[in-house]
Design a protein around this motif. Structure first.
Motif, PDB file in Angstrom:
ATOM      1  N   SER A  34      20.360 102.056  82.731  1.00  7.95           N
ATOM      2  CA  SER A  34      19.554 102.774  81.736  1.00  7.95           C
ATOM      3  C   SER A  34      20.216 102.859  80.368  1.00  7.95           C
ATOM      4  O   SER A  34      19.529 102.878  79.346  1.00  7.95           O
ATOM      5  CB  SER A  34      19.234 104.180  82.236  1.00  7.95           C
ATOM      6  N   ASP A  35      21.562 102.890  80.324  1.00  4.77           N
ATOM      7  CA  ASP A  35      22.219 103.049  79.023  1.00  4.77           C
ATOM      8  C   ASP A  35      23.498 102.229  78.863  1.00  4.77           C
ATOM      9  O   ASP A  35      24.209 102.359  77.878  1.00  4.77           O
ATOM     10  CB  ASP A  35      22.529 104.519  78.753  1.00  4.77           C
ATOM     11  N   GLY A  36      23.809 101.355  79.829  1.00  4.61           N
ATOM     12  CA  GLY A  36      24.990 100.503  79.720  1.00  4.61           C
ATOM     13  C   GLY A  36      26.310 101.220  79.933  1.00  4.61           C
ATOM     14  O   GLY A  36      27.369 100.713  79.577  1.00  4.61           O
ATOM     15  N   TRP A  37      26.302 102.365  80.550  1.00  2.81           N
ATOM     16  CA  TRP A  37      27.508 103.159  80.827  1.00  2.81           C
ATOM     17  C   TRP A  37      28.327 102.460  81.899  1.00  2.81           C
ATOM     18  O   TRP A  37      27.845 102.226  82.994  1.00  2.81           O
ATOM     19  CB  TRP A  37      27.065 104.534  81.301  1.00  2.81           C
ATOM     20  N   VAL A  38      29.578 102.083  81.589  1.00  2.00           N
ATOM     21  CA  VAL A  38      30.431 101.342  82.531  1.00  2.00           C
ATOM     22  C   VAL A  38      31.526 102.242  83.080  1.00  2.00           C
ATOM     23  O   VAL A  38      32.099 103.054  82.357  1.00  2.00           O
ATOM     24  CB  VAL A  38      31.059 100.106  81.846  1.00  2.00           C
ATOM     25  N   SER A  71      30.289  99.508  74.629  1.00  2.00           N
ATOM     26  CA  SER A  71      30.432  98.158  74.089  1.00  2.00           C
ATOM     27  C   SER A  71      30.357  98.186  72.566  1.00  2.00           C
ATOM     28  O   SER A  71      29.824  99.120  71.970  1.00  2.00           O
ATOM     29  CB  SER A  71      29.334  97.237  74.641  1.00  2.00           C
ATOM     30  N   ASN A  72      30.889  97.144  71.952  1.00  2.00           N
ATOM     31  CA  ASN A  72      30.838  97.043  70.500  1.00  2.00           C
ATOM     32  C   ASN A  72      29.467  96.589  70.014  1.00  2.00           C
ATOM     33  O   ASN A  72      29.207  96.564  68.817  1.00  2.00           O
ATOM     34  CB  ASN A  72      31.933  96.104  69.970  1.00  2.00           C
ATOM     35  N   GLN A  73      28.589  96.223  70.913  1.00  2.00           N
ATOM     36  CA  GLN A  73      27.207  95.855  70.594  1.00  2.00           C
ATOM     37  C   GLN A  73      26.289  96.873  71.255  1.00  2.00           C
ATOM     38  O   GLN A  73      26.537  97.289  72.382  1.00  2.00           O
ATOM     39  CB  GLN A  73      26.879  94.456  71.137  1.00  2.00           C
ATOM     40  N   VAL A  74      25.247  97.274  70.551  1.00  2.00           N
ATOM     41  CA  VAL A  74      24.299  98.247  71.102  1.00  2.00           C
ATOM     42  C   VAL A  74      22.875  97.727  70.917  1.00  2.00           C
ATOM     43  O   VAL A  74      22.611  96.890  70.053  1.00  2.00           O
ATOM     44  CB  VAL A  74      24.447  99.641  70.449  1.00  2.00           C
ATOM     45  N   ASP A  75      21.975  98.259  71.728  1.00  2.00           N
ATOM     46  CA  ASP A  75      20.572  97.886  71.578  1.00  2.00           C
ATOM     47  C   ASP A  75      19.915  98.776  70.526  1.00  2.00           C
ATOM     48  O   ASP A  75      20.587  99.605  69.893  1.00  2.00           O
ATOM     49  CB  ASP A  75      19.847  97.935  72.932  1.00  2.00           C
ATOM     50  N   ASP A  76      18.617  98.640  70.364  1.00  2.00           N
ATOM     51  CA  ASP A  76      17.918  99.397  69.321  1.00  2.00           C
ATOM     52  C   ASP A  76      17.865 100.898  69.588  1.00  2.00           C
ATOM     53  O   ASP A  76      17.550 101.680  68.697  1.00  2.00           O
ATOM     54  CB  ASP A  76      16.511  98.831  69.103  1.00  2.00           C
ATOM     55  N   ARG A  77      18.219 101.336  70.797  1.00  2.00           N
ATOM     56  CA  ARG A  77      18.291 102.773  71.115  1.00  2.00           C
ATOM     57  C   ARG A  77      19.718 103.305  71.034  1.00  2.00           C
ATOM     58  O   ARG A  77      19.969 104.462  71.319  1.00  2.00           O
ATOM     59  CB  ARG A  77      17.727 103.029  72.511  1.00  2.00           C
ATOM     60  N   GLY A  78      20.675 102.432  70.686  1.00  2.00           N
ATOM     61  CA  GLY A  78      22.065 102.856  70.572  1.00  2.00           C
ATOM     62  C   GLY A  78      22.847 102.784  71.873  1.00  2.00           C
ATOM     63  O   GLY A  78      23.968 103.273  71.957  1.00  2.00           O
ATOM     64  N   ASN A  79      22.246 102.182  72.895  1.00  2.00           N
ATOM     65  CA  ASN A  79      22.915 102.063  74.194  1.00  2.00           C
ATOM     66  C   ASN A  79      23.795 100.826  74.242  1.00  2.00           C
ATOM     67  O   ASN A  79      23.482  99.805  73.618  1.00  2.00           O
ATOM     68  CB  ASN A  79      21.891 101.986  75.325  1.00  2.00           C
ATOM     69  N   SER A  80      24.879 100.896  75.010  1.00  2.55           N
ATOM     70  CA  SER A  80      25.723  99.720  75.231  1.00  2.55           C
ATOM     71  C   SER A  80      24.911  98.635  75.912  1.00  2.55           C
ATOM     72  O   SER A  80      23.958  98.919  76.631  1.00  2.55           O
ATOM     73  CB  SER A  80      26.923 100.085  76.112  1.00  2.55           C
ATOM     74  N   VAL A  81      25.297  97.395  75.677  1.00  4.62           N
ATOM     75  CA  VAL A  81      24.523  96.277  76.218  1.00  4.62           C
ATOM     76  C   VAL A  81      25.208  95.588  77.391  1.00  4.62           C
ATOM     77  O   VAL A  81      24.913  94.444  77.699  1.00  4.62           O
ATOM     78  CB  VAL A  81      24.182  95.248  75.101  1.00  4.62           C
ATOM     79  N   TRP A  82      26.124  96.270  78.078  1.00  2.99           N
ATOM     80  CA  TRP A  82      26.730  95.689  79.278  1.00  2.99           C
ATOM     81  C   TRP A  82      25.630  95.360  80.271  1.00  2.99           C
ATOM     82  O   TRP A  82      24.635  96.067  80.391  1.00  2.99           O
ATOM     83  CB  TRP A  82      27.700  96.673  79.934  1.00  2.99           C
TER      84      TRP A  82
END
Length: 145
Positions: free
Chosen positions: A42-46, A101-112
């Protein structure tokens, strides 16, 4: 010719002074990274985990973690620093939750993404003033938490 007790003692002391300590080749800190981590879809939390073992005489800095993953045509990365457990000579578990992550989606979530990644962990061994590091391939499994 007979040696005196003093000359024998001096010879033994000289040998001991020149011999390296028995533990000189052993690292004072050992890091293990578990083969599997998790990524919350849901949010790329690793979450990554493992163990660190250090001798009671060691004073160590924090555990510095890095995670790299190729997603599409880009390599994303994230870094986290955590305090290591007490140095008592036994394997102590560690966990890093929320590596961003150093990259995020349009909602500000990590993209892992779930899948393969490369994890690295380093800690400064204050006894030797050198970094002890470990790197390994990990598989990020999906988590719905």
């Amino acid at each position: 010719m007979k040696r005196s007790a003093l000359s024998t003692t001096l010879a033994v002391l000289a040998i001991l002074a020149l011999a390296p300590p028995a533990f000189a080749d052993e690292p004072s800190i050992e890091i293990e990274i578990n083969r599997f981590g998790s990524v919350r879809l849901s949010d790329g939390w690793v979450v990554l985990s493992g163990t660190v073992t250090c001798q009671p005489s060691t004073t160590a800095g924090p555990l510095e973690l890095s995670l790299f993953q190729k997603v599409g045509q880009i390599v994303i990365e994230g870094h986290e620093t955590i305090e290591i457990p007490a140095c008592d000579g036994t394997a102590q578990p560690w966990e890093a939750a929320g590596i961003r992550s150093n990259q995020v989606d349009d909602r500000g979530n990590s993209v892992w993404k779930a899948g393969p990644a490369t994890a690295g962990a380093c800690v400064l061994d204050n006894l030797s003033a050198e970094y002890q590091c470990e790197e390994r391939g990990v598989k990020l499994r999906p988590s719905r938490d």
